[in-house]
Design an enzyme around this catalytic site. Structure first.
Site, PDB file in Angstrom:
ATOM      1  N   LYS A  96      30.657  26.392 -19.456  1.00 25.27           N
ATOM      2  CA  LYS A  96      30.104  25.461 -20.191  1.00 25.27           C
ATOM      3  C   LYS A  96      28.689  24.942 -19.659  1.00 25.27           C
ATOM      4  O   LYS A  96      27.793  24.442 -20.539  1.00 25.27           O
ATOM      5  CB  LYS A  96      30.710  24.461 -20.642  1.00 25.27           C
ATOM      6  CG  LYS A  96      31.984  25.498 -21.910  1.00 25.27           C
ATOM      7  CD  LYS A  96      31.187  25.478 -22.849  1.00 25.27           C
ATOM      8  CE  LYS A  96      32.610  25.231 -23.796  1.00 25.27           C
ATOM      9  NZ  LYS A  96      32.268  26.077 -25.200  1.00 25.27           N
ATOM     10  N   GLU A 118      29.771  17.248 -28.370  1.00 26.93           N
ATOM     11  CA  GLU A 118      31.477  17.210 -28.531  1.00 26.93           C
ATOM     12  C   GLU A 118      31.877  18.016 -28.132  1.00 26.93           C
ATOM     13  O   GLU A 118      31.494  18.712 -27.442  1.00 26.93           O
ATOM     14  CB  GLU A 118      31.733  17.492 -30.442  1.00 26.93           C
ATOM     15  CG  GLU A 118      31.322  19.617 -29.995  1.00 26.93           C
ATOM     16  CD  GLU A 118      30.420  19.833 -29.800  1.00 26.93           C
ATOM     17  OE1 GLU A 118      28.600  19.692 -29.825  1.00 26.93           O
ATOM     18  OE2 GLU A 118      30.529  21.209 -29.171  1.00 26.93           O
ATOM     19  N   SER A 385      35.957  32.813 -18.759  1.00 24.48           N
ATOM     20  CA  SER A 385      35.340  31.666 -18.686  1.00 24.48           C
ATOM     21  C   SER A 385      35.534  30.126 -18.304  1.00 24.48           C
ATOM     22  O   SER A 385      34.015  29.176 -17.862  1.00 24.48           O
ATOM     23  CB  SER A 385      35.269  31.581 -19.991  1.00 24.48           C
ATOM     24  OG  SER A 385      36.419  30.792 -20.698  1.00 24.48           O
TER      25      SER A 385
HETATM   26  C1  LIG Z   1      37.158  27.213 -20.449  1.00 28.87           C
HETATM   27  C2  LIG Z   1      36.888  27.556 -20.961  1.00 28.87           C
HETATM   28  N1  LIG Z   1      36.653  29.255 -22.208  1.00 28.87           N
HETATM   29  C3  LIG Z   1      36.267  29.417 -23.632  1.00 28.87           C
HETATM   30  C4  LIG Z   1      36.463  27.773 -24.235  1.00 28.87           C
HETATM   31  C5  LIG Z   1      35.776  28.582 -26.294  1.00 28.87           C
HETATM   32  O1  LIG Z   1      34.014  28.230 -26.130  1.00 28.87           O
HETATM   33  P1  LIG Z   1      33.486  29.532 -26.320  1.00 28.87           P
HETATM   34  O2  LIG Z   1      33.647  30.183 -27.169  1.00 28.87           O
HETATM   35  O3  LIG Z   1      32.361  28.665 -26.667  1.00 28.87           O
HETATM   36  O4  LIG Z   1      33.240  30.171 -24.918  1.00 28.87           O
HETATM   37  C6  LIG Z   1      36.457  26.646 -23.894  1.00 28.87           C
HETATM   38  C7  LIG Z   1      35.887  25.467 -24.907  1.00 28.87           C
HETATM   39  O5  LIG Z   1      35.986  24.357 -24.338  1.00 28.87           O
HETATM   40  C8  LIG Z   1      36.193  26.616 -22.421  1.00 28.87           C
HETATM   41  O6  LIG Z   1      36.931  25.146 -21.714  1.00 28.87           O
END
Ligand SMILES: Cc1ncc(COP(=O)(O)O)c(C=O)c1O
Lengths: 403, 270
Positions: A96, A118, A385
């Site tokens: 993020k 948000e 992620s």
């Molecule tokens: C570690 C992590 N992965 C994925 C997401 C999902 O968001 P996005 O689909 O925008 O990557 C989040 C959202 O809070 C997150 O904290």
């Protein structure tokens, strides 16, 4: 509708990805979006902006993030090799922050001293609060009261960083309601406020801009994979909430037609139970939060409540570019249940010594399903992620443990 | 000439300004909406804006959000909104009705079926908050072909270029949102309104209504001196919210009558 050989060039000038995307907002927000679009275009044309962005990513975030061969887990699964793009090692613990830095830099250029955001899992809120502290900006984070409860540690982190966290009590008290409330704040304080949206959703230019900032993930992979395995991966797998980590790793691979792109949505208790957050797999196109995309809605067009063990995937929509990639069949979207994600969470802890975020565990779980069906020389690249520290509470609760 | 245009023409002839109250259909329950619409007419409404509830009313403040939540909890849907409009027309009342809401319930029904059903039910205009002109040329054309006025918003932040965009697709009247913010927000800037309305009226060639933040007769009278219509929403919903069961229609009528009298007194002085 297959875009045979034309290069992929989306969105169009007005923010459309085929029939998706666009600017579906009240008139009161139109001038703010026009101002933002112009500021972003000016930043793109200015080499100093890119230079500063790259500097920040290197020195503040710790990029490039490594790619790690999950060798032991791959061996145990007995098929394709799993590689992990380590976004969990970024400052603040998830992808993020890449986007937050880009948008905060824009906010500074536009002379806006106040940023709002948000958040669902709290990761985007923490990343925004972090960057706001770093740049000396006022920061207000909207968070559904249900998520405030689920993610207490992140709420405290945001407060430590000087942000004000506003619990949102309307609707389902989750991410979508936090987004509604942030939009309302923005339209009320348009003069001094920049709205840092945390995913590839919202009205144009957000889906494009957030994708561009997150595309650093895929750009690094394109360089790193040949160094590690001598070629690009066969599959790129990422979880999809709003879809920013997935768009970030997919986008540079879109023109690499041999690489299969797989987005993993939260199937909650199972798609057939109706208790899930799989907008692309089980939704219909509609308009929400400023863009046209696949939505989970009832037959009257009301948005329905979603369910996922992971707050970050608990969203009834999805970024419009994913809707388009699905329709043109450039990416495939699958679902992973809460139970499957938890299993992958525990396996990565035990076999690789990495505690993944529950969101990322959805992508891991799909890789764990796919790997055994493929020969050992196939390569799966999974976007890890984020890290799972924030999820200790949820996972412990599932195992019947109280802190 | 549409029923909305006829209304503005008649009022202009009488030297009066239009009073346009807003309520959410189905709030507090679907059975109350017809009596409340009649109460609005009794209080002096010239046009009724009827909110179609939506789960995610992004442009609305807490008061209208609560009204939407109550209506949805009571089982309101687009088809039931249209049933209510139909029963209002069946009473013989000719007061124009404008449906106001968000795009998704319309798209879920399908634009063509929505336009057909809405016109057949006897509504006169449609205002879709999250359909700015650039995203709804087709929708606006369908509305016009089906006999509905597509009504658009303009805001203090709108540029003159936006006036033209709206003039190109809009019909009926322009709804000028008098402040930055969501519905129900606190104060409105009368000087701003005074400055903008003449320019908008000239550029779009349609009557201009002003809304957001109008809460009493005195403010309504000041707006009426500047614009062609006064829109009042949140304040009426508060009246409904705070009424004992069964009392809401009479209280709404009493409140609106006060506003009407203040507007007409000011208008008569002109
Ligand atoms: C570690 C992590 N992965 C994925 C997401 C999902 O968001 P996005 O689909 O925008 O990557 C989040 C959202 O809070 C997150 O904290």
């Amino acid at each position: 509708m297959h875009m045979a050989d034309a290069p992929y060039d989306f969105p169009d000038a007005r923010g459309h990805f085929g029939p998706y995307g666009g600017v579906f907002v009240a008139e009161t927000l139109i001038p703010a979006l026009t101002e933002l679009r112009q500021a972003y275009e000016a930043a793109l044309a200015d080499p100093a902006f890119a230079a500063e962005f790259n500097y920040e990513l290197k020195h503040y975030v710790g990029r490039p993030s490594p790619i790690y061969h999950a060798k032991r887990w791959s061996e145990l699964l007995g098929g394709a090799q799993i590689y992990l793009k380590r976004e969990d090692l970024n400052h603040t613990g998830a992808h993020k922050v890449n986007n937050c830095i880009g948008q905060a830099m824009l906010a500074r250029r536009m002379g806006k001293p106040r940023v709002i955001a948000e958040t669902g899992a709290g990761q985007h809120g923490v990343a925004t609060a972090t960057v706001a502290a770093r740049y000396g900006m006022e920061c207000v984070v909207y968070m559904g009261s249900e998520d405030v409860r689920r993610q207490a540690a992140n709420v405290y982190r945001m407060k430590l960083l000087g942000a004000t966290v506003v619990p949102v009590e309307s609707g389902s008290r989750t991410l979508k309601d936090a987004l509604n409330e942030a939009m309302r704040d923005w339209v009320t304080h348009i003069g001094n406020t920049f709205y840092i949206i945390g995913t590839v959703a919202g009205p144009h230019p957000y889906p494009m801009m957030v994708r561009d900032f997150q595309a650093i993930i895929g750009q690094e992979c394109i360089e790193q994979m040949p160094e590690m395995v001598g070629r690009q991966p066969d599959y790129v797998i990422a979880c999809v909430g709003g879809g920013s980590n997935a768009m970030g790793i997919f986008h540079p691979y879109i023109e690499h037609k041999d690489v299969r792109l797989i987005g993993v949505e939260a199937a909650g208790s199972g798609i057939e139970t109706g208790m899930h957050a799989a907008s692309l797999s089980a939704g219909r196109p509609g308009v929400l939060h400023g863009n046209r995309t696949y939505l989970l809605q009832n037959e009257d067009g009301q948005i329905i409540e979603t369910h996922s063990i992971s707050a970050g995937l608990d969203y009834p929509g999805v970024g419009p570019e994913h809707a388009w990639l699905k329709d043109i069949q450039r990416a495939e979207y699958v679902g992973i249940t809460d139970a499957e994600a938890l299993q992958a969470f525990h396996n990565l802890c035990r076999f690789e010594g990495i505690i993944p975020a529950l969101e990322s565990s959805h992508a891991l779980a799909y890789a764990a399903k796919l790997a055994p069906t493929l020969p050992k020389d196939k390569v799966l690249l999974v976007n890890l992620s984020g890290r799972g520290d924030k999820d200790m509470h949820t996972v412990a609760e599932k195992s019947g443990i109280q802190f | 000439m549409s029923r909305i245009q006829q209304t503005f023409t008649r009022l202009a002839g009488e030297g009066r300004k239009a009073l346009i109250p807003f309520i959410t259909a189905g709030d507090p329950n679907p059975e109350m909406t017809l009596p409340l619409m009649q109460a609005l007419v009794a209080g002096g409404a010239d046009i009724i804006e009827l909110g179609v509830p939506f789960s995610d009313p992004m442009a609305d403040g807490p008061t209208i959000q609560r009204a939407s939540e109550r209506a949805l909890a009571a089982g309101m849907s687009m088809r039931r909104v249209l049933d209510i409009v139909r029963s209002f027309r069946a009473t013989g009342d000719q007061t124009p009705v404008v449906l106001m809401g968000y795009a998704n319930p319309i798209e879920a029904m399908g634009v063509e079926p929505f336009v057909k059903a809405t016109a057949e039910a006897g509504a006169d205009g449609v205002l879709v908050v999250d359909y700015p002109p650039e995203e709804c040329r087709g929708f606006a054309e369908s509305c016009r072909a089906g006999g509905l006025d597509p009504i658009f918003l303009l805001a203090p932040t709108s540029t003159e270029k936006r006036f033209e965009d709206v003039a190109a697709v809009g019909g009926g009247y322009i709804y000028y949102v008098s402040l930055k913010g969501v519905t129900g927000s606190a104060t409105l800037d009368l000087d701003e309104v005074a400055r903008r309305i003449p320019a908008i009226r000239e550029k779009v060639g349609m009557p201009v209504g002003v809304g957001f933040g109008i809460r009493d007769g005195a403010t309504a009278a000041k707006i009426a001196a500047l614009a062609d219509a006064v829109v009042i929403g949140s304040r009426i919903i508060e009246e409904i919210e705070s009424s004992a069961p069964g009392e809401a229609p009479s209280r709404v009528t009493a409140f609106l009558r006060g506003v009407r009298e203040a507007m007409d007194a000011a208008g008569g002085a002109r």
